[in-house]
Each structure stands twice: as C-alpha cells, then as structure tokens.
Design a protein around this motif. Structure first.
Motif, short mmCIF file in Angstrom:
data_model
loop_
_atom_site.label_atom_id
_atom_site.label_comp_id
_atom_site.label_asym_id
_atom_site.label_seq_id
_atom_site.Cartn_x
_atom_site.Cartn_y
_atom_site.Cartn_z
N ILE A 115 -3.30 5.96 3.44
CA ILE A 115 -2.92 4.92 4.39
C ILE A 115 -3.78 5.01 5.65
O ILE A 115 -4.27 3.99 6.16
CB ILE A 115 -1.43 5.02 4.74
N SER A 154 0.83 -1.21 0.00
CA SER A 154 0.00 0.00 0.00
C SER A 154 0.86 1.26 0.00
O SER A 154 0.55 2.24 -0.69
CB SER A 154 -0.94 -0.01 1.22
N LEU A 172 -7.23 3.68 4.82
CA LEU A 172 -7.26 2.22 4.78
C LEU A 172 -7.33 1.64 6.18
O LEU A 172 -8.11 0.72 6.45
CB LEU A 172 -6.01 1.69 4.07
N GLU A 198 1.92 2.37 -3.39
CA GLU A 198 0.93 3.13 -4.14
C GLU A 198 1.12 4.62 -3.88
O GLU A 198 0.98 5.45 -4.80
CB GLU A 198 -0.48 2.69 -3.73
N ALA A 227 -7.02 -2.20 0.01
CA ALA A 227 -5.60 -1.86 0.15
C ALA A 227 -4.80 -2.32 -1.06
O ALA A 227 -5.33 -2.94 -1.99
CB ALA A 227 -5.05 -2.50 1.43
N GLY A 228 -3.51 -2.02 -1.05
CA GLY A 228 -2.63 -2.37 -2.15
C GLY A 228 -2.31 -3.86 -2.19
O GLY A 228 -2.69 -4.62 -1.29
#
Length: 260
Positions: free
Chosen positions: A216, A202, A219, A205, A228-229
């Motif tokens: 962040i 994440s 999330l 990103e 999330a990533g």
C-alpha cells in the motif's frame, strides 16, 4: 429567504447517484421534488458529498433556501410523506446563510462494509459487498496506516476525477472485523472520485495475502492507478457524513449503526 440544513439517509441501490441526471433516478432529484412540493416553489439543494450510483448514506447533509414559512418538522414529515421508503429526511434545522453543506465541511467520513461469509445473504443484497474467501482484517489495518496524513492519492484516483489536485489529507483509517463483517472506516478533509473504493480494492489484495502489507505504501509513492487493486463494488460504501465548525451548532455526525 431562509436557509435550512437537513440530514438525509438513503439506500442508493436504485439510484444513479446523488446528482440529478437527465432520464435517470437520483437522490437529489427525488429530494428536491419533495421539498419543492412543501415549499410551493422550486427548491435547489447543495450536498456535503456527491455519492455515486449504488452508494448509500447514513447522514448526507444538505442545505436549501426557501421563502416558505414552514416549521422544521413540516419539512421532515411532509418530505418523508413524499419520498419513497429508501430515502428519509432525519432532521431539519434553520442555519445562518453563511453555511454551506459542501464548503463549510471540515472533514468527511465513509464506511465500507464487507460481508465475509461462505454464502451470500438475501437480506443484505445491494447493502454490502459479499466476499467468500478468507480476509485478514488486521493485515489490512496495518497496511492502511501508510495512507495517513496529507498525501498525493493519484494511485487511488479514478481516471474521470475532475479534482484540480490529487492531494488529500487522511485524518484516520481503520479496518476491523465484527463477526462476519469486515468494516473499513475512513475520515479525510475531502475525497477524490472513487478514492475510498479504490483504497478498499487494494487493501483487499493485502487482506487476501496476495500482496505484502508494504504494498500500500509502495502504491501511494508510485502514484500509478494502473498498478493498484480493482475498484471495490459500490454496494458496500456508505457516506457517514461531514463534520462542521461548532459555530453552526449542528448535531455531531452519529456513529453508524450498521453493522454494529
């Protein structure tokens, strides 16, 4: 029976992870085979933190019990003579039987290493995660500070995680650039399955400027893993080691030497 504690370093590229798995090579299996040969009886080990397939360790801590009369250096030299080059016992010490490599640990540290260069390195294959696009390490570091403290890390928890609770306490996290490398250092009381790799995925990103730094925190608050990533590759992850109470008189976790 006497209890021993050992610091073990390994390159996890050719192993299915720390834990013994039927029909697959594991770090635990290789280590227990070596120690059992020295002790002349079966030796079982308990580690500070189980690592996944392809994950490495600077200072995995392991305890084991043995009735064999051996000096610390006999475990080190004999063990390393029986282990392949990608696993090394760095030191062994006797310890009180109240010590547990897992349950006595007060915190654990991980490092994630990204090789951020136009072309891949042959020498670093399976030892780092290679990314050839621009990464803003400062933006990642600022965004990561939202994760500090005791939080619900459901957004960064693998679906197969078996922990009874998603709550973890993050003591510190930093992202910095060192030449061609971007290094993420994380310290917490404990970690969920794939937690570090999911956090790094994440943060990347944000580092690629695909998401704002505030993402962040969003999330974390949302507690939804699907938003999330991606999970970052295992090849870049290193278990630095655990911290223990001073009463056990063990060496402090060494600062990892790679990548400098």
């Amino acid at each position: 029976m006497r209890r021993w504690v050992a610091a073990v370093e390994y390159l996890g590229s050719h192993y299915a992870g720390w834990q013994v798995q039927a029909g697959r090579p594991s770090v635990q299996g290789a280590l227990e085979t070596a120690l059992s040969s020295i002790a002349n009886h079966p030796v079982a080990t308990i580690c500070a933190g189980r690592t996944d397939a392809g994950v490495h360790a600077f200072g995995q801590m392991v305890h084991f019990d043995s009735a064999a009369a051996r000096e610390p250096q006999a475990w080190v030299l004999g063990g390393n003579a029986r282990l392949s080059a990608d696993i090394s016992i760095r030191w062994v010490r006797p310890v009180d039987t109240s010590f547990s490599a897992r349950f006595s640990a007060t915190s654990r540290r991980y490092r994630y290493v990204i090789h951020n260069a136009r072309s891949r390195s042959a020498l670093l294959a399976a030892r780092v995660t290679w990314l050839n696009y621009a990464i803003d390490a400062d933006a990642m570091n600022r965004a990561a500070q939202a994760l500090l403290g005791e939080q619900d890390f459901s957004a960064f928890r693998a679906a197969e995680c078996q922990s009874a609770t998603p709550m973890r306490k993050l003591h510190g996290i930093s992202v910095r650039r060192s030449g061609e490398f971007v290094v993420v250092d994380v310290r917490a009381n404990a970690f969920l399955h794939h937690m570090v790799r999911n956090i790094v995925g994440s943060l990347l990103e944000v580092g690629a400027h695909k998401r704002p730094e505030s993402w962040i925190a969003e999330l974390l608050a949302g507690r939804d893993r699907t938003r999330a990533g991606m999970t970052a590759a295992a090849s870049g992850l290193y278990f630095v080691g655990p911290d223990y109470p001073v009463v056990f008189d063990l060496p402090a976790v060494s600062e990892p030497w790679f990548p400098g």
